[in-house]
Write an enzyme that holds these catalytic residues in place. Structure first.
Site, PDB file in Angstrom:
ATOM      1  CE1 TYR A  58      36.185  60.379 -19.021  1.00  0.00           C
ATOM      2  CE2 TYR A  58      34.123  59.209 -19.410  1.00  0.00           C
ATOM      3  CZ  TYR A  58      34.838  60.200 -18.768  1.00  0.00           C
ATOM      4  OH  TYR A  58      34.213  61.023 -17.875  1.00  0.00           O
ATOM      5  CD  GLU A  59      44.046  58.440 -24.169  1.00  0.00           C
ATOM      6  OE1 GLU A  59      45.155  57.972 -24.446  1.00  0.00           O
ATOM      7  OE2 GLU A  59      43.884  59.447 -23.451  1.00  0.00           O
ATOM      8  CB  SER A  60      39.922  53.462 -21.600  1.00  0.00           C
ATOM      9  OG  SER A  60      38.748  54.043 -21.072  1.00  0.00           O
ATOM     10  N   GLY A  61      38.253  53.733 -24.704  1.00  0.00           N
ATOM     11  CA  GLY A  61      37.320  53.055 -25.594  1.00  0.00           C
ATOM     12  C   GLY A  61      35.897  53.038 -25.099  1.00  0.00           C
ATOM     13  N   GLY A 138      45.956  60.551 -26.001  1.00  0.00           N
ATOM     14  CA  GLY A 138      45.255  60.683 -27.273  1.00  0.00           C
ATOM     15  C   GLY A 138      45.021  62.115 -27.695  1.00  0.00           C
TER      16      GLY A 138
END
Length: 261
Positions: A58-61, A138
């Protein structure tokens, strides 16, 4: 699987149909960069069915996500529960994405054109839009660096499948190459919509209709598309969701109806 299990006995919503069909496209893939919403539903259902070894990023890492529940936003704390790793944004984009470690980027959009460029910024004029959307997030990096990109579209209309985007938020590799930039991936290869499935081979190819959902005709899809949509030689019909797929989706993946409608 028994005959009873193989047939869905309850009405199927558009969200359920999209999620099931999209999840099947993930068979044989491992590392998937998933957006919030229908891509999350599809990835989680694929984990329970056709891709048990899938690693969702996921984009949050969050890498190797095993959330305790469906995330409502990209920053939802449930994404971290059971995750195999949580990395910084520079590491995620600089090493994971740009390092070529993502097989499939799974995105949504408000508009898409025949080459696979996406609009998630505005509908209408930039200065006075009729709708202002969340923006890229992203998606630009995913489009440029994932080996290929799948897109899920809730609506299939001439406005959403546009000959010319109201705004190009996420350019396909053809546009990037025209500006002297060579992406790692081939861009959008699959688009799952409420009417069927479109596909393209990669750079230089446009989206073509490869399958329609049960009860939908090729003419209906063409009428709902803002460009002269081409087809493959023989357009297939997608298999409807099975009772087993629907049970998993409704009872295990999204029992609280976070995204199912």
């Amino acid at each position: 699987m028994s005959a009873q299990e193989s047939k869905a006995t309850l009405p199927v919503s558009a969200s359920e149909l999209l999620s099931v069909v999209a999840s099947r496209e993930l068979a044989g893939h491992r590392a998937v960069f998933a957006g919030i919403g229908l891509p999350t539903l599809a990835a989680e259902l694929a984990r329970l069915t056709v891709a048990p070894g899938i690693e969702v990023v996921y984009e949050s890492g969050v890498c190797g996500a095993h959330p305790s529940g469906l995330p409502e936003t990209i920053a939802d704390a449930v994404l971290i529960t059971g995750a195999e790793a949580v990395v910084s944004m520079p590491t995620l984009f600089g090493s994971v994405l740009q390092g070529g470690h993502i097989d499939v980027g799974f995105l949504g959009a408000a508009q898409i054109d025949r080459w696979g460029s996406l609009n998630t910024s505005v509908i209408g004029d930039w200065d006075r839009p009729s709708v202002r959307l969340p923006g890229s997030g992203g998606a630009v990096e995913v489009m440029a660096n994932a080996r290929e990109v799948f897109v899920v579209m809730r609506r299939h209309t001439p406005r959403s499948f546009a000959d010319t985007l109201d705004f190009c938020t996420t350019p396909d590799p053809d546009r990037a190459l025209a500006d002297g930039i060579r992406p790692l991936g081939v861009g959008v290869t699959r688009v799952v919509t409420e009417l069927g499935v479109l596909a393209r081979e990669g750079v230089g190819d446009e989206l073509r209709l490869v399958a329609v959902h049960p009860g939908v005709t090729v003419e209906q899809v063409r009428a709902a598309t803002g460009w002269e949509l081409k087809t493959v030689g023989t357009v297939a019909t997608t298999a409807p969701p099975t009772a087993a797929e629907l049970r998993l989706l409704r009872d295990d993946v999204d029992p609280d109806r976070v995204y199912l409608r």
